[in-house]
Write an enzyme that holds these catalytic residues in place. Sequence first.
Site, short mmCIF file in Angstrom:
data_model
loop_
_atom_site.label_atom_id
_atom_site.label_comp_id
_atom_site.label_asym_id
_atom_site.label_seq_id
_atom_site.Cartn_x
_atom_site.Cartn_y
_atom_site.Cartn_z
N LYS A 103 0.78 -1.19 0.14
CA LYS A 103 0.06 -0.06 -0.09
C LYS A 103 0.88 1.29 0.09
CE LYS A 103 -4.02 -2.20 0.61
NZ LYS A 103 -5.22 -2.07 -0.44
N ASP A 112 -0.78 0.03 -4.32
CA ASP A 112 -2.07 0.19 -4.15
C ASP A 112 -2.46 1.48 -3.47
OD1 ASP A 112 -4.73 0.34 -4.04
OD2 ASP A 112 -5.01 -1.61 -3.25
N GLU A 117 -1.99 0.91 -8.66
CA GLU A 117 -3.53 0.60 -8.40
C GLU A 117 -4.36 1.71 -7.78
OE1 GLU A 117 -6.22 -2.70 -5.83
OE2 GLU A 117 -3.98 -3.14 -6.64
N GLU A 160 -11.83 -2.37 -8.46
CA GLU A 160 -12.51 -2.77 -7.52
C GLU A 160 -13.53 -1.90 -6.82
OE1 GLU A 160 -10.29 -1.70 -3.20
OE2 GLU A 160 -8.88 -2.34 -4.75
N ASP A 209 -14.23 -7.16 -9.14
CA ASP A 209 -14.65 -7.68 -8.04
C ASP A 209 -15.93 -8.49 -8.07
OD1 ASP A 209 -15.74 -8.34 -5.19
OD2 ASP A 209 -14.41 -7.06 -4.53
N HIS A 219 -9.99 -8.26 -7.52
CA HIS A 219 -9.53 -7.78 -6.13
C HIS A 219 -10.40 -8.77 -5.00
CE1 HIS A 219 -11.58 -5.32 -2.71
NE2 HIS A 219 -10.44 -5.09 -2.53
#
Length: 369
Positions: free
Chosen positions: A168, A197, A223, A249, A272, A299
Amino acid sequence: MPRIEKAEAFLVDLVPKVRRTDAIQSFKSQETIFVTLTDAEGASGRGYSYTIGDGGPSILALLRHTLLPALMWREAEAIEAIWRDLLFTSHATAVGPIMSLALAAIDTALWDLRGKRAGLPLHLLAGGAKTRVPMYSTEGGWLHIEPAALVDDALAMRQAGFLGSKIKIGKPTVAGDAARLTAVRAALGPDYEIMTDANQSMTGPEATRRLPLLESLNIGWFEEPLPADDIAGHARLARQSRVPIAVGESLYSPGQFADYIAAGACGIVQADVARIGGITPWLKVAHMAEAHNLSICPHFLMEIHVSLVCAVPNAPWLEYIPQLDDIAAPMARDGGIAIAPTTPGLGIDWDEDALIARRAPGSQFEVTK
């Protein structure tokens, strides 16, 4: 052919085993909404959906008062017709998360039922492209984790056979993100894949500032750098970036993916299955991506996505975030390689006693024809 004569629904609240934080939120719990459909011959299928801590009762209410009553006595094999008809039953609430998450619980139950009646596992029923898929781990890459701990986790995952980790990003400064990513790349070397992400946390200029860093470290993808409704911003960023831009997602319909792809705003598609409304629309997006020579890397929800990524040819990765271990048997894997279930239907081996024990009080209800 058999018709649906009963539906049961309930909610199970699953608290994450580790703290999960990103640049905009914390994952409080997985409100898991279950739907079990039974046909006139006694065959049944179970599907599910989820939230990350809020909205579960709203999904149950939509199921109870609108969608499940409309499903009664429908032909269970008419999955395309059912999905479209249920969408238009409450079209004023679509497109959006509550409707899509409710539809997903029904649609996955219908596919589970179809697979059980046909005696086929989902990965074959939906395409049968492969039986195994590499995994990358997200569970050790949350935003609050310090660089040394990120490195320790990535080393452990590589030792376990995983081929990549997702980290992240979205720290207040570029230097903060650089410290995390540089430490992992230095420790793991050039052959281990690192994805990033940002969870929609950045402005266009801030995302652009990260591009030299991500490119220099050969990052696998960037992401959700921007808010999900900023298609034009993602398109501008994609034109500047040698790192693929990943989105999906936080999109809730095939049409939203079509807009992103048409704009050249993404290089990795991340539908997702729950947030898009089920297996039926997920497959449409997967094939849309394939037609545009793009990969689909879904996701979360690895226990159902393992079958879907093995159904299609353009899905190179499965995201590893274990969440159902308290209510289902662990997903089959060979080190860092996930193996598609071979049992008919979704192939998830639910622990019925655990589902009963963890059922949220007052959440269970039944709808009959």
